[in-house]
Scaffold this active site. Sequence first.
Site, PDB file in Angstrom:
ATOM      1  N   CYS A 167       0.843  -1.203   0.000  1.00 50.04           N
ATOM      2  CA  CYS A 167       0.000   0.000   0.000  1.00 50.04           C
ATOM      3  C   CYS A 167       0.877   1.252   0.000  1.00 50.04           C
ATOM      4  CB  CYS A 167      -0.877   0.034   1.247  1.00 50.04           C
ATOM      5  SG  CYS A 167      -2.051  -1.312   1.325  1.00 50.04           S
ATOM      6  N   CYS A 200      27.605 -30.439   1.874  1.00 50.12           N
ATOM      7  CA  CYS A 200      28.659 -31.430   2.093  1.00 50.12           C
ATOM      8  C   CYS A 200      28.199 -32.288   3.268  1.00 50.12           C
ATOM      9  CB  CYS A 200      30.000 -30.751   2.346  1.00 50.12           C
ATOM     10  SG  CYS A 200      29.971 -29.675   3.778  1.00 50.12           S
TER      11      CYS A 200
END
Lengths: 376, 77
Positions: free
Chosen positions: A191, A335
């Site tokens: 807005c 990993c």
Amino acid sequence: MYSENTNQRYQRQILLKEFGEAAQNKLGQAKVLVIGAGGLGCPALQYLAAAGVGTIGIIDFDTIDLSNLQRQVLYSTHDIGKSKVDTAILKLKALNPEIQVNGFPIRITNQNALELVRNYDLVIDGTDNFPTRYLINDACVLLNKPLVYGAVLRFEGQVGVLNLADPITNIKTNYRDLFPEPPDASSAPSCHEVGVLGVLPGIIGLMQATEAIKIITGIGKPLYNKIVSYNALENTFYDFQISSTQKSRKLIPFDELSFSNFNYEWFCNGSSNAPEISVEEFDALRVSELITIIDVREKGELPTVLEFPCKNLPLGELETFLPTLNTVNKIVLFCKSGSRSVKALKIVKAKFPHSEAFSLAGGIEAWKKYNFKMTS
Amino acid sequence: MEITILVFGQIKEITGIAAWQISGIKSTEELAAKLVMQFPELALMKYAMAVNKILIQTDTELNENDTVALLPPFSGG
């Protein structure tokens, strides 16, 4: 059981044969939390206080600005610069000294939301941004609290009741069943950027208050599993029936700890500075969009990953493969425990500074542990 | 086979009109693809799609006189 004054204050609604003293008692015992004391929150607060909701909580960290007054009619020109929460408490207590009003002049976050929401029976969402809307939705799902949703923009508004089971079908839906993925900031302006007609949050905020009163008192039929869209220019309503989805269940943090680890800013804006993502965020990302996942461990390293598609590019060889890397999609590197993938991330970011790449915090071990816990 | 399309919020800003009819579309995915061809900016929009007021999550067959509504999320408050 009421004092003469109390009876007189609520006389017009107690007079309704569907409402009566029983409904008034339920309102008096109810605890409603209004999050955001802005365009939606102000009208909702005023009418809930006037109706005699026994305990009202208000969360808003903001102060009153001149540009708020066009729609936030709880505040006056001489209140500019003051805290919204403090001002709202004064005005609501002046309107109805018989109720309890608790103010929280703070920002709701994944660290405090559960504690705040837990103490209330029902939540009204009057916030103005997507990260907070997803956060409130998830908190209400985890704590099993009905959520009265409202949102406005320009000349249109949306209102609905989420996380409340339809007593006939027993179906319960939430915001992520409606919008599983947040929009990009560019396609969903605020807005603040594109404006809003002042009366519109008044109308939607009052519909939220109406739904709250219906849910608390048990009169009428709340908008369960429904969103109503209102267009002020055409004066038209259109409703949408929400269905429960598998996807939303996967997207919502499954317990309170994962909720407190879920980065809502990142989920909605995707470009937070944190180069690491949690296992929860990683799973949400995998479900919501196409991403490139790279395993930077050595070939054959355990545990093996079969649960999602990924490319194995060991850290030492990563640089050789970089020119072929697709950087259109977001990239997640992982990993074993999350340290090699941070190094890999630096290599990727050095070559492609504008790529959206992340390292999976805790690595595949943390991911397996999290997913094992979920399914066990 | 004619279907009615209704659009809301920012989507209406893109299409310029709030409601129209099209024909020859058999499914919601076909419709979504056709709309993106017609209004490329739609490709960037997230929205919920409803067929006859019920939100759908997967490709859904469209029949004569169905109404498809596209509702984008709003955040203003």
